[in-house]
Design a protein around this motif. Structure first.
Motif, short mmCIF file in Angstrom:
data_model
loop_
_atom_site.label_atom_id
_atom_site.label_comp_id
_atom_site.label_asym_id
_atom_site.label_seq_id
_atom_site.Cartn_x
_atom_site.Cartn_y
_atom_site.Cartn_z
N LEU B 97 21.94 16.43 27.79
CA LEU B 97 21.37 15.15 28.21
C LEU B 97 21.57 14.84 29.71
O LEU B 97 20.62 14.45 30.38
CB LEU B 97 21.93 14.02 27.34
N LEU B 259 17.35 19.09 28.03
CA LEU B 259 16.90 18.93 26.65
C LEU B 259 15.57 19.63 26.38
O LEU B 259 15.35 20.15 25.29
CB LEU B 259 16.73 17.44 26.35
N LEU B 281 16.54 11.33 19.68
CA LEU B 281 17.29 10.98 20.89
C LEU B 281 16.33 10.46 21.97
O LEU B 281 16.58 9.43 22.61
CB LEU B 281 18.06 12.19 21.40
#
Lengths: 300, 307
Positions: B97, B259, B281
């Protein structure tokens, strides 16, 4: 409806000497650079796609048409790829895939989006509200992400990529349709049609749709460029068209492996995507300016 | 204002519930038996292994219970395990992330930092050749495929000129990906800023400000900029979401370890729990960002929170 006619007949005399709306539109078309350049290139790409077999110097899939990775020259204007296939021929045939992908994706998105948006706007109330809330929610998610998620589960191939790109654009079309129908719905002609006894379906299809259509041309043209970009991105990531399809995004994806030695592998297909997408954007902008001069005045 | 924030948080919660439901149901898009597809890496799974996996994912439950099973696991912080490598999905995602955030914010900084001044300038010089050139550049900017632009920048700045590295983890290797990502949104922000400014310039209060003899710089920066800012701030929320989406593609051009690269690997390995976690997410980040921006928007324009 005959409501408009008496009003037109009672126009003051000097106004009747004005050019007819059609002539006016034509004149504006010829003056709009975006419209002319964009539309011109769109027509050109379409012609290339239609006449690809006649235009392409080689069969796009013919392995060993020339030496492997030959530099651009007289025989191979854009060079050859890692299998000795003629890049120019592959770019020419790629126009077919690009327009086909764009048409299918825009078709899916537009059809579903218009139905959802028009239903929500026309029905109104809690149902319309709920429908649009859901659409607003989906709209905040980037279309590439929605398309990516769908392709991941449906399985990576060209058909699924087209479906995914089409679905990912539904929120966009639904929102625009909703806005347009909502403002049209409040106009007196809708009430008039209802008073005369037209049913809901008739009001929507016969009265609303003809007025909603012109703005949708703009939206479809801009949506087309977005669809072409998304589909090419999916192919580039290996999630769309599969080898040996001469699809531009896929050609970039395989070509990048040779970028150090043979940069022309990534130049031809990339320029093709760039120009095509730009043409649809210019065309869409141009049509918008033509349809809505007020908007043009405000933003120019 | 408090009521506005509470109401906004409530809609955000609803959004997250709907997103998690959609993500949970994605598994049923898989043609054929999802569990068999997932275990395809394993040469020949026994029926017991298949049943165990089915039970772990809650796929042996009736459809309506599957969602509660999924959310129940999410609430305890369990996003499942990656099928490939069997590490917890949450851990894998959180590791990547920061890299994606860094790239997206750098892209956003470039998009705003160059897009707004350019749009402002074009509006101020409306109709000049500079305005036309900037708007032509903006059309090119929204039309260029970012994955191709990335390749071209690598070709020019890394391979031909040798100024910047192709890949790596330091700030120098972030320049090319960030520019690649930022260009499209720079063009969009420039266009938006330009039309917002042109609209503001024609307002009565600008004419009044000029008429009472204020210096042009004060008229521009004190009177015109703030109302124009508001309409630009609203689109930054949408732009940020799309920037995160664009990062998925750009990361794969530059082998940026974020990601997006993880997601493509997950798709290639049919690592469905990891893909689900990735989408969820992303959805959460976008929802949180849009709440924050709405609050910023309400603060800039107090009329909003009253509505």
């Amino acid at each position: 409806m005959s409501v408009v006619v008496p009003a037109a007949q009672s126009l003051p005399a000097p106004l009747t000497r004005m050019a007819s709306p059609r002539r006016l539109l034509l004149r504006r078309m010829l003056r709009s650079r975006s419209f002319l350049i964009g539309g011109g290139i769109v027509v050109f790409v379409a012609l290339v796609a239609i006449f690809a077999p006649g235009l392409a110097p080689f069969d796009p899939d013919r392995i060993g048409a020339g030496k492997r990775l030959a530099a651009p020259g007289a025989k191979f204007l854009l060079g050859t790829d890692e299998f000795g296939r003629d890049i120019l021929s592959r770019v020419i045939f790629g126009a077919r895939y690009t327009l086909y992908i764009g048409l299918v994706a825009v078709g899916i998105g537009l059809l579903c989006g218009v139905v959802i948006g028009a239903t929500a706007a026309y029905a109104g109330g809690w149902f319309g509200g709920l429908l649009m809330r859901t659409i607003d929610l989906l709209y905040t998610f980037p279309d590439v992400l929605i398309a990516l998620g769908l392709v991941a589960f449906l399985g990576p191939n060209l058909t699924n990529a087209m479906i995914a790109v089409g679905i990912s654009a539904i929120p966009y079309y639904a929102r625009v349709t909703y806005g347009v129908v909502l403002s049209e719905r409040q106009k007196p002609y809708v009430d008039a049609a209802q008073v005369v006894g037209a049913g809901h379906l008739r009001v929507v299809v016969r009265h609303l749709m003809p007025n909603v259509l012109p703005p949708m041309i703009v939206v479809a043209s801009l949506g087309f460029s977005a669809a072409v970009l998304s589909a090419a991105a999916l192919s580039f990531l290996g999630l769309g068209a599969q080898p040996p399809t001469p699809e531009w995004g896929l050609m970039l994806s395989t070509g990048r492996n040779y970028i150090t030695r043979d940069p022309w592998l990534v130049i031809g297909p990339g320029v093709a995507i760039f120009i095509t997408v730009m043409a649809f954007n210019l065309f869409g902008d141009g049509v918008r300016d033509l349809l809505d001069p007020r908007q043009r005045q405000r933003t120019q | 204002m408090t009521r506005f924030i509470l109401r906004r948080l409530f809609t955000a919660l609803i959004t997250l519930i709907i997103s998690s439901f959609l993500v949970c149901m994605l598994i049923h898009l898989i043609p054929g038996d999802p569990v068999a597809m997932m275990m395809a890496q394993n040469s020949s799974p026994t029926p017991e292994q298949l049943a165990a996996m089915r039970h772990m994912l809650g796929l042996d439950l009736p459809l309506w219970q599957q969602y509660f099973h999924y959310v129940g696991r999410l609430l305890t912080g369990d996003m499942g395990r990656s099928i490939f490598g069997s590490e917890p999905v949450g851990k894998l995602l959180l590791e990547r992330l920061p890299n994606t955030f860094a790239l997206a914010f750098a892209g956003l900084a470039i998009a705003i930092g160059f897009g707004m001044p350019l749009g402002f300038f074009a509006a101020y010089k409306k109709g000049s050749w500079a305005d036309s050139a900037l708007m032509a550049f903006a059309v090119a900017g929204v039309s260029v495929p970012n994955f191709w632009l990335g390749l071209m920048l690598v070709l020019l700045f890394s391979m031909t000129l040798g100024w910047l590295p192709v890949a790596g983890e330091d700030w120098r290797s972030m320049i090319l990906p960030a520019v690649t990502l930022g260009v499209t949104y720079m063009a969009i922000i420039a266009r938006m800023t330009r039309s917002a400014m042109i609209e503001v310039f024609s307002e009565d209060f600008i004419r009044t400000a000029r008429a009472k003899g204020l210096p042009e710089s004060i008229v521009m920066f004190r009177h015109a900029l703030r109302p124009a800012m508001i309409s630009v701030v609203t689109i930054i929320g949408v732009v940020f979401g799309y920037l995160m989406g664009g990062a998925v593609v750009v990361e794969n051009v530059f082998s940026w370890n974020g990601l997006g690269r993880l997601a493509i690997q997950a798709i290639n390995y049919r690592d469905y729990p990891l893909i689900q976690g990735f989408i969820l997410l992303f959805a959460t980040i976008i929802v949180v960002m849009s709440v924050l921006l709405d609050i910023a928007y309400a603060w800039l324009d107090p009329r909003i929170s009253v509505q």
